[in-house]
Design an enzyme around this catalytic site. Sequence first.
Site, PDB file in Angstrom:
ATOM      1  N   PHE A   5       1.688  -6.396  19.576  1.00  0.00           N
ATOM      2  CA  PHE A   5       2.104  -5.278  18.717  1.00  0.00           C
ATOM      3  C   PHE A   5       3.511  -4.826  19.065  1.00  0.00           C
ATOM      4  O   PHE A   5       4.377  -4.736  18.184  1.00  0.00           O
ATOM      5  CB  PHE A   5       1.125  -4.109  18.870  1.00  0.00           C
ATOM      6  CG  PHE A   5       1.625  -2.826  18.265  1.00  0.00           C
ATOM      7  CD1 PHE A   5       2.060  -1.778  19.076  1.00  0.00           C
ATOM      8  CD2 PHE A   5       1.700  -2.677  16.894  1.00  0.00           C
ATOM      9  CE1 PHE A   5       2.535  -0.590  18.522  1.00  0.00           C
ATOM     10  CE2 PHE A   5       2.177  -1.502  16.329  1.00  0.00           C
ATOM     11  CZ  PHE A   5       2.599  -0.461  17.143  1.00  0.00           C
ATOM     12  N   TRP A   6       3.800  -4.569  20.354  1.00  0.00           N
ATOM     13  CA  TRP A   6       5.082  -3.954  20.730  1.00  0.00           C
ATOM     14  C   TRP A   6       6.277  -4.851  20.445  1.00  0.00           C
ATOM     15  O   TRP A   6       7.397  -4.364  20.279  1.00  0.00           O
ATOM     16  CB  TRP A   6       5.046  -3.487  22.187  1.00  0.00           C
ATOM     17  CG  TRP A   6       4.233  -2.237  22.309  1.00  0.00           C
ATOM     18  CD1 TRP A   6       2.995  -2.101  22.851  1.00  0.00           C
ATOM     19  CD2 TRP A   6       4.589  -0.944  21.811  1.00  0.00           C
ATOM     20  NE1 TRP A   6       2.554  -0.801  22.733  1.00  0.00           N
ATOM     21  CE2 TRP A   6       3.512  -0.072  22.098  1.00  0.00           C
ATOM     22  CE3 TRP A   6       5.704  -0.431  21.148  1.00  0.00           C
ATOM     23  CZ2 TRP A   6       3.523   1.277  21.757  1.00  0.00           C
ATOM     24  CZ3 TRP A   6       5.720   0.906  20.795  1.00  0.00           C
ATOM     25  CH2 TRP A   6       4.641   1.752  21.110  1.00  0.00           C
ATOM     26  N   ASN A 137       1.362  11.884  22.182  1.00  0.00           N
ATOM     27  CA  ASN A 137       0.484  12.114  23.333  1.00  0.00           C
ATOM     28  C   ASN A 137      -0.972  12.016  22.898  1.00  0.00           C
ATOM     29  O   ASN A 137      -1.273  11.892  21.697  1.00  0.00           O
ATOM     30  CB  ASN A 137       0.769  13.507  23.921  1.00  0.00           C
ATOM     31  CG  ASN A 137       0.471  13.581  25.412  1.00  0.00           C
ATOM     32  OD1 ASN A 137      -0.263  12.750  25.943  1.00  0.00           O
ATOM     33  ND2 ASN A 137       1.054  14.565  26.075  1.00  0.00           N
ATOM     34  N   PHE A 138      -1.861  12.050  23.862  1.00  0.00           N
ATOM     35  CA  PHE A 138      -3.310  12.112  23.632  1.00  0.00           C
ATOM     36  C   PHE A 138      -3.858  10.965  22.797  1.00  0.00           C
ATOM     37  O   PHE A 138      -4.824  11.145  22.054  1.00  0.00           O
ATOM     38  CB  PHE A 138      -3.682  13.468  23.003  1.00  0.00           C
ATOM     39  CG  PHE A 138      -3.232  14.653  23.823  1.00  0.00           C
ATOM     40  CD1 PHE A 138      -2.237  15.502  23.368  1.00  0.00           C
ATOM     41  CD2 PHE A 138      -3.770  14.891  25.084  1.00  0.00           C
ATOM     42  CE1 PHE A 138      -1.800  16.578  24.131  1.00  0.00           C
ATOM     43  CE2 PHE A 138      -3.340  15.966  25.858  1.00  0.00           C
ATOM     44  CZ  PHE A 138      -2.351  16.814  25.378  1.00  0.00           C
ATOM     45  N   LEU A 139      -3.258   9.778  22.948  1.00  0.00           N
ATOM     46  CA  LEU A 139      -3.841   8.583  22.291  1.00  0.00           C
ATOM     47  C   LEU A 139      -5.142   8.274  23.015  1.00  0.00           C
ATOM     48  O   LEU A 139      -5.147   8.050  24.235  1.00  0.00           O
ATOM     49  CB  LEU A 139      -2.888   7.395  22.383  1.00  0.00           C
ATOM     50  CG  LEU A 139      -3.477   6.027  21.979  1.00  0.00           C
ATOM     51  CD1 LEU A 139      -4.037   6.052  20.560  1.00  0.00           C
ATOM     52  CD2 LEU A 139      -2.399   4.945  22.117  1.00  0.00           C
ATOM     53  N   VAL A 141      -9.083   6.332  22.357  1.00  0.00           N
ATOM     54  CA  VAL A 141     -10.087   5.608  21.546  1.00  0.00           C
ATOM     55  C   VAL A 141     -11.383   5.666  22.336  1.00  0.00           C
ATOM     56  O   VAL A 141     -11.381   5.405  23.549  1.00  0.00           O
ATOM     57  CB  VAL A 141      -9.642   4.146  21.315  1.00  0.00           C
ATOM     58  CG1 VAL A 141     -10.759   3.345  20.650  1.00  0.00           C
ATOM     59  CG2 VAL A 141      -8.368   4.101  20.480  1.00  0.00           C
ATOM     60  N   SER A 147     -10.654  -2.341  22.437  1.00  0.00           N
ATOM     61  CA  SER A 147     -10.245  -3.702  22.020  1.00  0.00           C
ATOM     62  C   SER A 147     -10.743  -4.072  20.622  1.00  0.00           C
ATOM     63  O   SER A 147     -11.015  -5.212  20.336  1.00  0.00           O
ATOM     64  CB  SER A 147     -10.625  -4.770  23.051  1.00  0.00           C
ATOM     65  OG  SER A 147     -11.859  -4.505  23.653  1.00  0.00           O
ATOM     66  N   THR A 173       4.809   8.722  27.311  1.00  0.00           N
ATOM     67  CA  THR A 173       4.639   8.173  28.668  1.00  0.00           C
ATOM     68  C   THR A 173       3.347   7.364  28.687  1.00  0.00           C
ATOM     69  O   THR A 173       2.470   7.555  27.849  1.00  0.00           O
ATOM     70  CB  THR A 173       4.526   9.287  29.731  1.00  0.00           C
ATOM     71  OG1 THR A 173       3.413  10.111  29.412  1.00  0.00           O
ATOM     72  CG2 THR A 173       5.793  10.114  29.811  1.00  0.00           C
ATOM     73  N   LEU A 389       3.273  16.512  28.786  1.00  0.00           N
ATOM     74  CA  LEU A 389       1.991  17.088  29.238  1.00  0.00           C
ATOM     75  C   LEU A 389       0.940  15.988  29.377  1.00  0.00           C
ATOM     76  O   LEU A 389       1.032  14.963  28.703  1.00  0.00           O
ATOM     77  CB  LEU A 389       1.533  18.146  28.239  1.00  0.00           C
ATOM     78  CG  LEU A 389       2.544  19.278  28.044  1.00  0.00           C
ATOM     79  CD1 LEU A 389       2.106  20.171  26.905  1.00  0.00           C
ATOM     80  CD2 LEU A 389       2.714  20.058  29.337  1.00  0.00           C
TER      81      LEU A 389
END
Length: 389
Positions: A5-6, A137-139, A141, A147, A173, A389
């Site tokens: 992806f990146w 932030n706060f990703l 799953v 996966s 981050t 944060l």
Amino acid sequence: KRHKFWETQPVGQFKDLGDTSLPEGPIEPPTPLSEVKQEPYNLPSPYEWTTCDMDSEEMCNEVYVLLTNNYVEDDENMFRFNYSKEFLRWALRPPGYYRSWHIGVRVKTSKKLVAFITGVPARIRVRDAVVIMAEINFLCVHKKLRSKRLAPVMIKEVTRRVHMENIWQAAYTAGVVLPTPVSTCQYWHRSLNPKKLIDVGFSRLGARMTMSRTIKLYKLPDKTVTPGFRKMELHDVPAVTRLLRNYLKQFMVAPDFDENDVEHWLLPKEGVIDSYLVESHETHEITDFCSFYTLPSSILGNQNHSTLKAAYSYYNVSTKTPLIQLMNDALIVAKQKDFDVFNALDVMQNDSFLKELKFGPGDGKLHYYLYNYRTKHVLRSSELGLVLL
Ligand SMILES: COc1cccc(CC(=N)NC(=O)c2cccnc2OC2CCNCC2)c1
């Protein structure tokens, strides 16, 4: 395949490392708003997008429960961040925030919230350029949906919604290495309640150390020592803004806080953010400032304790009081408030007090990233003036 992806995203690519011929600044130009995809990305069929209204007690609670059970754990899976609902409301509703950037994924049938990702707008200076960015932030799953490649489509969707507000850069981050860190920080911990930290396996008894010797090693005075040290109040906002803006000038990447931002991000909020300043008795001038935020961690699988009460160093400014003395007063206040540990990254001038104040190095690193913005060099952590944060 690493970073499938990146490698498709406008971020520094590993192959470009060291190529200082590439200019500092945006990697791709903005897209005309008419060309930004108007409809949400497709999710796998069982799932649907939802906007999480953090003003809603019920939705805020759903987000809290999802993160409490499925968010970031330490490398040994002994602790998991346990952000409080009040903290989440604070973190996600700064001046100018967009509710549409608080993105959830639900199971169509059960309506269960199973994933989350957020953005908030921030003005961030990179060297001499002030750039309006999204702080992502706060990703998260749900553990049972890992996966299934949900994270890439969630990142694309928050990017699309950020683009719709004509914002083209982001900051985030991660504990993992992705293409390509703008800087990498070491985190450090200062024991405040060493007995509990050893009981729960956060720390280990030092070699040739007894428990009573360890407790004595980390003992702190009952009271702060700096004359004029007091909690920040609303009327201090203009002076603290001046102090902080002037101090942050020395760093390569730093927030461009105005008084509205300072009032939101730095005014004390019980159980969320603590901030103190030093006011000179003679001149009433505000000469120093320190702050830390409250981020407990759930302790996974310990009989006697369920929560680790942790303080995280936020923004600190010293112009008269030595930084070591100022931060020692911050430790004293954190201990007074029954925190178990005080955490800090080696950003800004933190390196100058970490060892002397008996911080020990953590077992991991925190990598900082910019999206669609290239810097000439990878930054030293001491060149970073941004705490997320
Ligand atoms: C002690 O409980 C933990 C629960 C989950 C993860 C970690 C280790 C860790 N990853 N720590 C940090 O990322 C960290 C260490 C020191 C200061 N800030 C930090 O992270 C902040 C900033 C990034 N978002 C999470 C909170 C510890």
